[in-house]
Design a protein around this motif. Structure first.
Motif, mmCIF file in Angstrom:
data_model
loop_
_atom_site.group_PDB
_atom_site.id
_atom_site.type_symbol
_atom_site.label_atom_id
_atom_site.label_comp_id
_atom_site.label_asym_id
_atom_site.label_seq_id
_atom_site.Cartn_x
_atom_site.Cartn_y
_atom_site.Cartn_z
ATOM 1 N N ARG A 104 -16.615 14.766 29.247
ATOM 2 C CA ARG A 104 -17.111 13.898 29.239
ATOM 3 C C ARG A 104 -17.819 13.845 30.148
ATOM 4 N NH1 ARG A 104 -12.232 10.463 31.236
ATOM 5 N NH2 ARG A 104 -12.336 11.393 33.144
ATOM 6 N N LYS A 105 -19.553 12.096 30.232
ATOM 7 C CA LYS A 105 -19.293 12.464 30.873
ATOM 8 C C LYS A 105 -19.774 12.042 32.400
ATOM 9 C CE LYS A 105 -24.100 10.840 31.909
ATOM 10 N NZ LYS A 105 -24.789 9.272 32.675
ATOM 11 N N ALA A 106 -19.874 12.789 33.805
ATOM 12 C CA ALA A 106 -19.632 12.047 35.096
ATOM 13 C C ALA A 106 -19.616 11.198 35.326
ATOM 14 C CB ALA A 106 -19.908 13.044 35.830
ATOM 15 N N GLY A 107 -19.171 10.108 35.716
ATOM 16 C CA GLY A 107 -19.374 8.917 36.547
ATOM 17 C C GLY A 107 -19.460 7.869 35.177
ATOM 18 N N SER A 108 -18.693 7.835 34.471
ATOM 19 C CA SER A 108 -19.275 7.280 32.823
ATOM 20 C C SER A 108 -17.412 6.510 32.692
ATOM 21 C CB SER A 108 -18.861 8.141 31.586
ATOM 22 O OG SER A 108 -18.178 8.776 31.210
ATOM 23 N N VAL A 109 -16.854 6.687 33.484
ATOM 24 C CA VAL A 109 -15.213 5.786 33.202
ATOM 25 C C VAL A 109 -15.677 4.757 33.640
ATOM 26 C CG1 VAL A 109 -13.091 5.501 33.567
ATOM 27 C CG2 VAL A 109 -13.760 7.298 33.401
ATOM 28 N N ALA A 110 -15.635 3.120 32.225
ATOM 29 C CA ALA A 110 -15.749 1.888 32.832
ATOM 30 C C ALA A 110 -15.044 1.676 33.565
ATOM 31 C CB ALA A 110 -15.582 1.596 31.800
ATOM 32 N N GLY A 111 -15.068 0.796 35.033
ATOM 33 C CA GLY A 111 -14.159 -0.284 35.757
ATOM 34 C C GLY A 111 -14.143 0.235 36.613
ATOM 35 N N PHE A 112 -14.749 2.149 37.773
ATOM 36 C CA PHE A 112 -14.629 2.770 38.228
ATOM 37 C C PHE A 112 -15.790 2.974 38.817
ATOM 38 C CE2 PHE A 112 -14.372 6.176 41.203
ATOM 39 C CZ PHE A 112 -13.228 6.132 42.115
ATOM 40 N N PRO A 113 -15.904 2.302 40.476
ATOM 41 C CA PRO A 113 -16.627 2.326 41.289
ATOM 42 C C PRO A 113 -18.056 3.626 41.443
ATOM 43 C CG PRO A 113 -15.196 1.666 42.668
ATOM 44 C CD PRO A 113 -15.246 1.381 41.059
ATOM 45 N N TYR A 114 -18.214 4.396 41.065
ATOM 46 C CA TYR A 114 -19.064 5.959 41.030
ATOM 47 C C TYR A 114 -19.360 6.186 42.670
ATOM 48 C CZ TYR A 114 -16.324 7.760 36.808
ATOM 49 O OH TYR A 114 -15.557 8.308 36.212
ATOM 50 N N SER A 115 -20.204 7.003 42.979
ATOM 51 C CA SER A 115 -21.358 7.269 44.066
ATOM 52 C C SER A 115 -21.904 7.674 42.981
ATOM 53 C CB SER A 115 -20.983 8.440 44.593
ATOM 54 O OG SER A 115 -20.892 8.848 43.968
ATOM 55 N N GLU A 116 -23.177 6.845 43.295
ATOM 56 C CA GLU A 116 -24.449 7.250 42.583
ATOM 57 C C GLU A 116 -24.899 8.473 42.092
ATOM 58 O OE1 GLU A 116 -27.790 6.613 41.049
ATOM 59 O OE2 GLU A 116 -26.545 4.686 41.235
ATOM 60 N N ALA A 117 -24.164 9.830 43.364
ATOM 61 C CA ALA A 117 -24.664 11.114 42.829
ATOM 62 C C ALA A 117 -23.659 11.375 41.699
ATOM 63 C CB ALA A 117 -24.364 11.440 44.267
ATOM 64 N N MET A 118 -23.026 10.952 41.572
ATOM 65 C CA MET A 118 -21.713 10.875 40.654
ATOM 66 C C MET A 118 -22.521 10.412 39.619
ATOM 67 S SD MET A 118 -19.471 12.960 39.449
ATOM 68 C CE MET A 118 -17.681 13.214 40.323
ATOM 69 N N ARG A 119 -23.244 8.928 39.633
ATOM 70 C CA ARG A 119 -23.554 8.297 37.823
ATOM 71 C C ARG A 119 -24.667 8.800 38.253
ATOM 72 N NH1 ARG A 119 -22.917 4.093 41.308
ATOM 73 N NH2 ARG A 119 -24.665 3.859 41.605
ATOM 74 N N SER A 120 -25.348 9.458 38.348
ATOM 75 C CA SER A 120 -27.098 10.722 38.030
ATOM 76 C C SER A 120 -26.778 12.164 37.967
ATOM 77 C CB SER A 120 -27.726 9.796 39.198
ATOM 78 O OG SER A 120 -27.966 9.677 40.424
ATOM 79 N N SER A 121 -25.636 12.206 37.946
ATOM 80 C CA SER A 121 -25.298 13.640 38.318
ATOM 81 C C SER A 121 -25.679 14.010 37.109
ATOM 82 C CB SER A 121 -24.223 14.278 39.236
ATOM 83 O OG SER A 121 -23.284 14.426 37.925
ATOM 84 N N GLY A 122 -25.993 13.772 35.558
ATOM 85 C CA GLY A 122 -26.028 14.573 34.333
ATOM 86 C C GLY A 122 -24.424 14.830 33.959
ATOM 87 N N LEU A 123 -23.931 15.095 35.410
ATOM 88 C CA LEU A 123 -22.715 16.548 34.645
ATOM 89 C C LEU A 123 -22.293 16.251 33.031
ATOM 90 C CD1 LEU A 123 -21.608 16.728 38.058
ATOM 91 C CD2 LEU A 123 -22.579 18.573 36.470
ATOM 92 N N VAL A 124 -21.239 17.447 32.636
ATOM 93 C CA VAL A 124 -20.930 16.755 31.368
ATOM 94 C C VAL A 124 -19.264 17.718 32.248
ATOM 95 C CG1 VAL A 124 -19.507 17.390 29.390
ATOM 96 C CG2 VAL A 124 -22.153 16.378 29.322
#
Length: 130
Positions: A58-78
Motif C-alpha cells: 500500500r502507498k503510505a498515507g493512503s488509507v481513506a479517512g485517516f488524517p496523515y501528516s503531510e510528510a507521510m502523504r507526500s513521502s512516495g513510500l510504498v
C-alpha cells in the motif's frame, strides 16, 4: 588443523546472522504488535493510527479517512519489507515530520518479527477479510 584467516570469519558471520534473522517469527511479532503497536494501531480499523490490514504494497498515507501528516502523504513510500524495516528502525529519522509517536524497534529481529506478523495477518481472511 589449518586455521582460517580472521577476515574470513568477519565476513561470514554477518551473512550467517542475516540469513538466520530473515523472515521473522510471526508469533513473536504478534506479541510485539500487541505490546508496542496495538495501543494506537488496529488491523481492521482506523483508531489513533491507520489500520494495518492490506499494509503490504500500500502507498503510505493512503488509507481513506485517516488524517496523515503531510510528510507521510507526500513521502512516495510504498510499504514492503524494506521500507517497513527502515521506517520501524527510527520513524522520526527515516521520515521527518511523521506524527507516529513511536521511537522504533532498535533490534533487527524485533522488526523482522513484527513485519512477518503484519504480512501473515494481512493475508489471513480471519483477521483481514477482503
Amino acid at each position: 588443523m589449518k586455521t582460517r584467516p580472521w577476515w574470513l570469519l568477519s565476513c561470514a558471520l554477518p551473512l550467517a546472522l542475516s540469513a538466520c534473522s530473515s523472515g521473522g517469527d510471526a508469533k513473536r511479532g504478534a506479541e510485539l504488535y500487541a505490546k508496542e503497536c496495538a495501543a494506537c494501531h488496529s488491523l481492521t480499523a482506523n483508531t489513533d493510527a491507520p489500520l494495518h490490514c492490506g499494509l503490504m504494497g500500500r502507498k503510505a498515507g493512503s488509507v481513506a479517512g485517516f488524517p496523515y501528516s503531510e510528510a507521510m502523504r507526500s513521502s512516495g513510500l510504498v510499504w514492503d519489507e524494506k521500507t517497513l524495516d527502515e521506517f520501524l528502525t527510527a520513524p522520526f529519522v527515516f521520515l521527518p515530520g511523521t506524527i507516529m509517536g513511536f521511537p522504533g524497534f532498535s533490534e533487527a529481529a524485533e522488526r523482522a518479527d513484527v513485519i512477518a506478523y503484519l504480512k501473515q495477518a494481512s493475508t489471513d481472511p480471519s483477521q483481514c477479510a477482503k
